[in-house]
Design a protein around this motif. Structure first.
Motif, PDB file in Angstrom:
ATOM      1  N   HIS A   1       0.593  -1.177   0.102  1.00  0.00           N
ATOM      2  CA  HIS A   1      -0.150   0.320  -0.079  1.00  0.00           C
ATOM      3  C   HIS A   1       0.967   1.318  -0.415  1.00  0.00           C
ATOM      4  O   HIS A   1       1.827   1.609   1.041  1.00  0.00           O
ATOM      5  CB  HIS A   1      -0.878  -0.050   1.470  1.00  0.00           C
ATOM      6  CG  HIS A   1      -1.754  -1.221   1.316  1.00  0.00           C
ATOM      7  ND1 HIS A   1      -2.909  -1.248   0.930  1.00  0.00           N
ATOM      8  CD2 HIS A   1      -1.612  -2.072   1.924  1.00  0.00           C
ATOM      9  CE1 HIS A   1      -3.816  -2.019   1.232  1.00  0.00           C
ATOM     10  NE2 HIS A   1      -2.397  -2.986   1.532  1.00  0.00           N
ATOM     11  N   GLU A   2       0.692   2.469  -0.875  1.00  0.00           N
ATOM     12  CA  GLU A   2       1.714   3.505  -1.078  1.00  0.00           C
ATOM     13  C   GLU A   2       1.456   3.920   0.486  1.00  0.00           C
ATOM     14  O   GLU A   2       2.394   4.540   0.999  1.00  0.00           O
ATOM     15  CB  GLU A   2       0.808   4.374  -1.798  1.00  0.00           C
ATOM     16  CG  GLU A   2       2.385   4.828  -2.365  1.00  0.00           C
ATOM     17  CD  GLU A   2       1.743   6.745  -3.460  1.00  0.00           C
ATOM     18  OE1 GLU A   2       1.937   7.662  -3.834  1.00  0.00           O
ATOM     19  OE2 GLU A   2      -0.105   6.129  -3.739  1.00  0.00           O
ATOM     20  N   VAL A   3       0.069   3.985   1.636  1.00  0.00           N
ATOM     21  CA  VAL A   3       0.357   5.096   2.471  1.00  0.00           C
ATOM     22  C   VAL A   3       1.263   3.960   3.615  1.00  0.00           C
ATOM     23  O   VAL A   3       1.772   4.633   4.712  1.00  0.00           O
ATOM     24  CB  VAL A   3      -1.477   5.115   2.633  1.00  0.00           C
ATOM     25  CG1 VAL A   3      -1.729   6.120   2.178  1.00  0.00           C
ATOM     26  CG2 VAL A   3      -1.547   3.371   2.833  1.00  0.00           C
ATOM     27  N   VAL A   4       1.679   2.850   3.117  1.00  0.00           N
ATOM     28  CA  VAL A   4       2.683   1.932   4.511  1.00  0.00           C
ATOM     29  C   VAL A   4       4.095   2.814   3.077  1.00  0.00           C
ATOM     30  O   VAL A   4       4.534   2.872   4.286  1.00  0.00           O
ATOM     31  CB  VAL A   4       2.142   0.608   4.370  1.00  0.00           C
ATOM     32  CG1 VAL A   4       3.510  -0.064   5.002  1.00  0.00           C
ATOM     33  CG2 VAL A   4       0.882   0.351   4.620  1.00  0.00           C
ATOM     34  N   ALA A   5       4.297   2.218   2.372  1.00  0.00           N
ATOM     35  CA  ALA A   5       5.398   2.108   1.508  1.00  0.00           C
ATOM     36  C   ALA A   5       5.807   4.331   2.218  1.00  0.00           C
ATOM     37  O   ALA A   5       7.419   4.055   2.347  1.00  0.00           O
ATOM     38  CB  ALA A   5       5.408   1.695   0.424  1.00  0.00           C
TER      39      ALA A   5
END
Length: 180
Positions: free
Chosen positions: A27-31
């Motif tokens: 997930h971009e919000v994680v990375a």
């Protein structure tokens, strides 16, 4: 090494975890809040990460939650070197696990293991635009050092400012048990 808490199992990653790891961290919000994780994250990235894990004796784990009778990979946590810091805490959770106290629960277990291994000081940091991570660190007993640093985020593709924290684990060490 393994750890079991009330709701979680922390264990090393295995090659068969690659699809679940991709689903959890992809997930971009994680990375974007991690320094070492690229975006986009691929199955090949997950496989390479898990292959490189073999033989790692540091307190580094995948986090599995026990919800509704099933065990699901929801994150990762570890204490290891980063730049010139020998013992840096890092962690992440998949978005569906946010706000449920899992990071704090996993963090306590990882810090207990680090103390048992004789690690005295652990450092951590969070990106200035991620105050929720700072709240987790403070719940774990970390104190702000009063310094800020910068680190390159592979997920963002840029250098990001961090707020730095540290914790002394010497009082947390478990007393040796004497055999009767």
């Amino acid at each position: 090494m393994f750890a079991r808490t009330e709701r979680l199992t922390l264990r090393p990653g295995w090659s068969e975890d690659a699809p679940a790891l991709l689903a959890a961290i992809g997930h971009e919000v994680v990375a974007r809040n991690l320094s070492r994780v690229p975006w986009p994250y691929t199955l090949a990235d997950a496989e390479a990460f898990l292959t490189n894990w073999q033989g790692d004796a540091r307190p580094t784990f995948l986090i599995f939650a026990h919800d509704g009778g099933r065990c699901a990979l929801i994150g990762g946590i570890g204490i290891g070197p980063l730049r010139d810091v020998p013992h840096m805490l890092g962690y992440w959770l998949t978005p569906s696990a946010w706000g449920r106290g899992y990071a704090t629960e996993a963090g306590r277990a990882a810090l207990d293991i680090a103390a048992t291994l004789g690690i005295g000081r652990v450092e951590a940091g969070h990106y200035i635009d991620n105050p929720a991570s700072g709240a987790v660190l403070r719940r774990l007993g970390f104190a702000p050092t009063g310094t800020r640093s910068t680190i390159h985020s592979r997920g963002r593709g840029m250098t990001v400012e961090t707020i730095d924290y540290a914790i002394d684990l010497s009082a947390r060490r478990l007393a040796p048990r004497l055999a009767a």
